[in-house]
Design a protein around this motif. Structure first.
Motif, PDB file in Angstrom:
ATOM      1  N   TYR A 250      57.475  38.433  52.727  1.00 37.26           N
ATOM      2  CA  TYR A 250      56.200  39.127  52.880  1.00 37.26           C
ATOM      3  C   TYR A 250      56.081  39.646  54.315  1.00 37.26           C
ATOM      4  O   TYR A 250      55.986  38.860  55.257  1.00 37.26           O
ATOM      5  CB  TYR A 250      55.044  38.176  52.577  1.00 37.26           C
ATOM      6  CG  TYR A 250      55.003  37.719  51.138  1.00 37.26           C
ATOM      7  CD1 TYR A 250      54.416  38.507  50.152  1.00 37.26           C
ATOM      8  CD2 TYR A 250      55.551  36.491  50.763  1.00 37.26           C
ATOM      9  CE1 TYR A 250      54.374  38.086  48.832  1.00 37.26           C
ATOM     10  CE2 TYR A 250      55.510  36.055  49.437  1.00 37.26           C
ATOM     11  CZ  TYR A 250      54.918  36.863  48.482  1.00 37.26           C
ATOM     12  OH  TYR A 250      54.879  36.445  47.169  1.00 37.26           O
TER      13      TYR A 250
ATOM     14  N   GLU B 273      53.595  42.522  48.379  1.00 40.55           N
ATOM     15  CA  GLU B 273      54.768  42.189  47.582  1.00 40.55           C
ATOM     16  C   GLU B 273      55.957  41.867  48.478  1.00 40.55           C
ATOM     17  O   GLU B 273      56.039  42.315  49.621  1.00 40.55           O
ATOM     18  CB  GLU B 273      55.119  43.351  46.645  1.00 40.55           C
ATOM     19  CG  GLU B 273      54.033  43.645  45.618  1.00 40.55           C
ATOM     20  CD  GLU B 273      54.431  44.766  44.669  1.00 40.55           C
ATOM     21  OE1 GLU B 273      55.448  45.448  44.958  1.00 40.55           O
ATOM     22  OE2 GLU B 273      53.740  44.949  43.656  1.00 40.55           O
ATOM     23  N   ARG B 274      56.865  41.077  47.949  1.00 41.54           N
ATOM     24  CA  ARG B 274      58.081  40.745  48.685  1.00 41.54           C
ATOM     25  C   ARG B 274      58.972  41.973  48.844  1.00 41.54           C
ATOM     26  O   ARG B 274      59.138  42.753  47.909  1.00 41.54           O
ATOM     27  CB  ARG B 274      58.861  39.643  47.967  1.00 41.54           C
ATOM     28  CG  ARG B 274      58.181  38.279  48.002  1.00 41.54           C
ATOM     29  CD  ARG B 274      59.059  37.237  47.326  1.00 41.54           C
ATOM     30  NE  ARG B 274      58.439  35.910  47.284  1.00 41.54           N
ATOM     31  CZ  ARG B 274      58.611  34.964  48.206  1.00 41.54           C
ATOM     32  NH1 ARG B 274      59.412  35.214  49.252  1.00 41.54           N
ATOM     33  NH2 ARG B 274      58.031  33.782  48.089  1.00 41.54           N
ATOM     34  N   LYS B 275      59.540  42.106  50.055  1.00 39.51           N
ATOM     35  CA  LYS B 275      60.484  43.190  50.341  1.00 39.51           C
ATOM     36  C   LYS B 275      61.652  42.626  51.153  1.00 39.51           C
ATOM     37  O   LYS B 275      61.522  41.582  51.794  1.00 39.51           O
ATOM     38  CB  LYS B 275      59.782  44.303  51.123  1.00 39.51           C
ATOM     39  CG  LYS B 275      58.659  44.992  50.348  1.00 39.51           C
ATOM     40  CD  LYS B 275      57.980  46.061  51.199  1.00 39.51           C
ATOM     41  CE  LYS B 275      56.847  46.724  50.435  1.00 39.51           C
ATOM     42  NZ  LYS B 275      56.141  47.750  51.256  1.00 39.51           N
TER      43      LYS B 275
ATOM     44  N   ASN C  27      53.390  33.325  50.584  1.00 38.83           N
ATOM     45  CA  ASN C  27      52.148  34.062  50.799  1.00 38.83           C
ATOM     46  C   ASN C  27      50.980  33.174  50.393  1.00 38.83           C
ATOM     47  O   ASN C  27      50.620  33.096  49.222  1.00 38.83           O
ATOM     48  CB  ASN C  27      52.162  35.357  49.975  1.00 38.83           C
ATOM     49  CG  ASN C  27      51.052  36.310  50.369  1.00 38.83           C
ATOM     50  OD1 ASN C  27      50.692  36.409  51.544  1.00 38.83           O
ATOM     51  ND2 ASN C  27      50.515  37.041  49.398  1.00 38.83           N
TER      52      ASN C  27
ATOM     53  N   LYS D  12      49.573  36.558  41.085  1.00 38.18           N
ATOM     54  CA  LYS D  12      51.012  36.291  41.017  1.00 38.18           C
ATOM     55  C   LYS D  12      51.689  36.358  42.387  1.00 38.18           C
ATOM     56  O   LYS D  12      52.726  35.717  42.593  1.00 38.18           O
ATOM     57  CB  LYS D  12      51.691  37.292  40.066  1.00 38.18           C
ATOM     58  CG  LYS D  12      51.121  37.286  38.656  1.00 38.18           C
ATOM     59  CD  LYS D  12      51.225  35.910  38.003  1.00 38.18           C
ATOM     60  CE  LYS D  12      50.703  35.929  36.577  1.00 38.18           C
ATOM     61  NZ  LYS D  12      50.735  34.591  35.944  1.00 38.18           N
ATOM     62  N   ASN D  13      51.137  37.146  43.292  1.00 35.58           N
ATOM     63  CA  ASN D  13      51.761  37.286  44.619  1.00 35.58           C
ATOM     64  C   ASN D  13      51.131  36.394  45.684  1.00 35.58           C
ATOM     65  O   ASN D  13      51.493  36.477  46.856  1.00 35.58           O
ATOM     66  CB  ASN D  13      51.709  38.744  45.082  1.00 35.58           C
ATOM     67  CG  ASN D  13      52.594  39.641  44.232  1.00 35.58           C
ATOM     68  OD1 ASN D  13      53.621  39.201  43.708  1.00 35.58           O
ATOM     69  ND2 ASN D  13      52.198  40.889  44.071  1.00 35.58           N
ATOM     70  N   VAL D  14      50.183  35.562  45.275  1.00 29.33           N
ATOM     71  CA  VAL D  14      49.625  34.548  46.183  1.00 29.33           C
ATOM     72  C   VAL D  14      50.217  33.216  45.743  1.00 29.33           C
ATOM     73  O   VAL D  14      49.889  32.702  44.677  1.00 29.33           O
ATOM     74  CB  VAL D  14      48.089  34.509  46.135  1.00 29.33           C
ATOM     75  CG1 VAL D  14      47.557  33.412  47.056  1.00 29.33           C
ATOM     76  CG2 VAL D  14      47.514  35.867  46.544  1.00 29.33           C
ATOM     77  N   ASP D  15      51.118  32.673  46.558  1.00 30.01           N
ATOM     78  CA  ASP D  15      51.878  31.490  46.153  1.00 30.01           C
ATOM     79  C   ASP D  15      51.033  30.226  46.068  1.00 30.01           C
ATOM     80  O   ASP D  15      51.457  29.240  45.457  1.00 30.01           O
ATOM     81  CB  ASP D  15      53.037  31.267  47.128  1.00 30.01           C
ATOM     82  CG  ASP D  15      54.057  32.401  47.060  1.00 30.01           C
ATOM     83  OD1 ASP D  15      54.589  32.643  45.966  1.00 30.01           O
ATOM     84  OD2 ASP D  15      54.301  33.052  48.093  1.00 30.01           O
TER      85      ASP D  15
ATOM     86  N   GLY E 282      61.653  33.006  47.400  1.00 30.78           N
ATOM     87  CA  GLY E 282      60.766  32.558  46.334  1.00 30.78           C
ATOM     88  C   GLY E 282      61.446  32.374  45.002  1.00 30.78           C
ATOM     89  O   GLY E 282      60.778  32.191  43.976  1.00 30.78           O
TER      90      GLY E 282
ATOM     91  N   ASN F   8      46.949  39.572  47.098  1.00 32.12           N
ATOM     92  CA  ASN F   8      47.806  39.668  45.915  1.00 32.12           C
ATOM     93  C   ASN F   8      48.537  41.013  45.828  1.00 32.12           C
ATOM     94  O   ASN F   8      49.514  41.150  45.094  1.00 32.12           O
ATOM     95  CB  ASN F   8      46.961  39.443  44.656  1.00 32.12           C
ATOM     96  CG  ASN F   8      47.805  39.261  43.424  1.00 32.12           C
ATOM     97  OD1 ASN F   8      48.738  38.463  43.414  1.00 32.12           O
ATOM     98  ND2 ASN F   8      47.485  40.001  42.372  1.00 32.12           N
ATOM     99  N   ARG F   9      48.060  42.000  46.591  1.00 35.34           N
ATOM    100  CA  ARG F   9      48.718  43.317  46.572  1.00 35.34           C
ATOM    101  C   ARG F   9      49.970  43.344  47.454  1.00 35.34           C
ATOM    102  O   ARG F   9      50.759  44.282  47.398  1.00 35.34           O
ATOM    103  CB  ARG F   9      47.743  44.394  47.037  1.00 35.34           C
ATOM    104  CG  ARG F   9      46.529  44.544  46.125  1.00 35.34           C
ATOM    105  CD  ARG F   9      45.596  45.630  46.597  1.00 35.34           C
ATOM    106  NE  ARG F   9      44.271  45.496  45.963  1.00 35.34           N
ATOM    107  CZ  ARG F   9      43.127  45.568  46.593  1.00 35.34           C
ATOM    108  NH1 ARG F   9      43.108  45.782  47.906  1.00 35.34           N
ATOM    109  NH2 ARG F   9      41.977  45.429  45.955  1.00 35.34           N
TER     110      ARG F   9
END
Length: 535
Positions: free
Chosen positions: A113, A286-288, A124, A185-188, A512, A283-284
């Protein structure tokens, strides 16, 4: 398989790699040694005769002083040696270092992130932070609400067990409690940093706590934070705002002070209504892809045994050398476990100012401990001693191998944040949780944690990878070990091959794709350090 290991050519003792029997002949560095009595695996054997006052050498440095005569082939014990560490001073010597080959790392990346300040998180999280213990009950109420409704609450298998025992029916239905699906889904996860500080102690304690909490908000694994305050405590909201302004995390931080609300209910409702939209924004993200230069690895050990300093810790040190050579950061903590290896670390400092800062932190810390009847020499625990770490200098010489051989780029006091790449020394106690808490507060986005006896220690925001020093532990404590460094002895694996396997695991966890054992167990350990008495 070798039965004994002489770590450095200068050493006058060896490490038993298996249980040694009386009369057993051994050959070490071309010298014949006969075992005089039973010596347990991981313990130390004399490679010469010693008289009282002689110095024990391991890792090429003094680690003990003989108090009773020791014969060649005898075991070292707490009865026949005592702690002894080498003197040290800044000498201005030139440190020569050969950086490891990192060709194999050139194209390796992890999925992380990316933060506005240039850091990259391996997770995240959103934080709920109380500035004072008075808010812990409110924190508990919010934890129940957010974790249950947003799908972060884990099923408790012991509820079913108790239900079956109460009813006497082994087929009794599981808990009627519904575990919701994770909404964001993007907040761990949403983490709640309950603690017992913020008021009632010294102003310095409050400032240290605030600085630590600011470091957690700054941590690359954190998307933002909701802060709860009472209003009248030492750890004022303004202190946190000042600490954050210096760190400039560039993240949303929401503040709520209970004494400014007409009721507790009013405050909690506003916290929910204002935090939820921020979670939607988090949550917006994203992994890069990110290079390994974006890793900041904490170097930690706990539940150490007599193999820690010859397997897991050197492996971690080799990884640290590779990560820093790739442009990343590594932080070695636990200053009480650097007692006896100060000279080597001083010689590796890039500047005199760094060396002076390290010396001052070490001596101040040790002096404060001595003032309350302790000292660095009292650091080894009963478990350490039982497994062969019978002086602090022996423990320290092995623990320091986690730092590899890279030059030292920075000396950090507790809660300080590194500002450049390379290897750093971070002043924390040896206490596992206090130390890992400090590492995350100084920006570690992943922690490599060696253990020989086993510990479930984890951290709320930072993945903690447990690395076993021996191959028995992963089979003995199945649910706490992520990687077996004992293969360096049990399978005579090479350091290079194991480092490749461990780096691949680091990338999987940082991306992740895989959970650490500590994460699976829900080990969110968080203990701020109160200076002076904790080793």
């Amino acid at each position: 398989m070798n039965k004994i290991l002489k770590i450095s050519e200068q050493d006058n003792v060896g490490v038993a790699l298996c249980n040694l029997k009386p009369g057993e002949p051994l050959k070490v560095s071309g010298k014949e040694v006969e075992v005089s009595g039973p010596i347990n695996i991981k313990h130390k054997i004399a490679l010469q005769d010693f008289s009282a006052g002689d110095i024990i050498i391991m890792y090429g440095v003094p680690v003990g002083e003989v108090v009773l005569p020791i014969g060649c082939g005898d075991a070292l014990t707490t009865e026949n040696i005592k702690h002894r560490a080498a003197d040290y001073k800044y000498e201005g010597t030139t440190y020569n270092y050969n950086s490891p080959d990192i060709t194999s790392l050139k194209n390796k990346t992890f999925m992380g992130y990316h933060r506005k300040d240039g850091q990259v998180g391996t997770a995240n999280y959103w934080l709920f932070i109380p500035l004072v213990f008075c808010q812990n009950r409110n924190l508990k109420v919010l934890k129940e609400a957010f974790e249950t409704e947003l799908g972060y609450k884990q099923e408790n298998p012991y509820k079913l067990q108790l239900r079956q025992m109460l009813s006497g029916d082994s087929d009794a239905a599981a808990s009627s409690e519904v575990i919701n699906e994770q909404v964001f889904k993007n907040v761990d996860g949403i983490k709640f940093l309950a603690h017992e500080g913020g008021c009632g102690g010294t102003r310095d304690d409050a400032q240290a706590l605030v600085n630590l909490l600011a470091g957690y908000i700054k941590n690359p694994n954190v998307a933002g934070a909701t802060v709860l305050s009472l209003g009248c405590q030492h750890a004022q909201m303004s202190l946190l705002e000042e600490a954050l302004s210096e760190l400039n995390p560039q993240k949303p931080v929401l503040y709520f002070e209970q004494q400014q609300f007409s009721s507790e209910n009013e405050m909690l409702q506003e916290i929910v209504s204002k935090t939820y939209p921020e979670l939607e924004k988090a949550n917006r993200i994203e992994r890069k892809p990110a290079g390994l230069d974006k890793l900041n690895i904490g170097l930690e050990c706990g539940g150490s045994d007599g193999f820690s300093g010859i397997t897991a810790n050197p492996l971690i040190g080799y990884i640290a050398d590779k990560i820093t050579a790739a442009g990343g950061r590594a932080m070695l903590s636990e200053f009480p476990e650097l007692c006896g290896v100060e000279q080597d670390l001083i010689d590796r400092c890039e500047t005199k100012e760094m060396a002076d800062k390290f010396i001052n932190l070490m001596e101040t810390y040790n002096t404060e401990a001595q003032m309350v009847g302790s000292g660095f020499d009292m650091n080894p625990s009963p478990g350490n001693i039982k497994d062969g770490l019978i002086t602090d200098a022996i423990k320290s010489a092995g623990a320091a191998t986690k730092a590899g051989r890279a030059p030292i780029s920075g000396i950090l006091d507790y809660t300080e944040y590194p500002v450049k790449s390379g290897l750093h020394l971070l002043c924390t106690p040896g206490n596992d949780v206090e130390s890992t808490t400090g590492l995350a507060g100084s920006g570690a986005n992943l922690i490599l944690f060696s253990t020989g006896l086993g510990t479930p220690t984890g951290n709320p925001v930072c993945p903690v990878i447990k690395i076993s020093s021996n191959s028995e532990l992963p089979n003995k404590m199945l649910d706490i070990i992520d990687f077996d460094a004992g293969k360096l002895i049990s399978e005579e694996a090479s350091l290079e091959s194991l480092s490749g396997e461990l780096i691949d695991l680091i990338i999987e966890i940082a991306s992740g794709n895989k959970e650490t054992c500590a994460h699976k167990l829900g080990q969110d350990d968080f203990i701020p350090w109160k200076r002076g008495v904790s080793l």
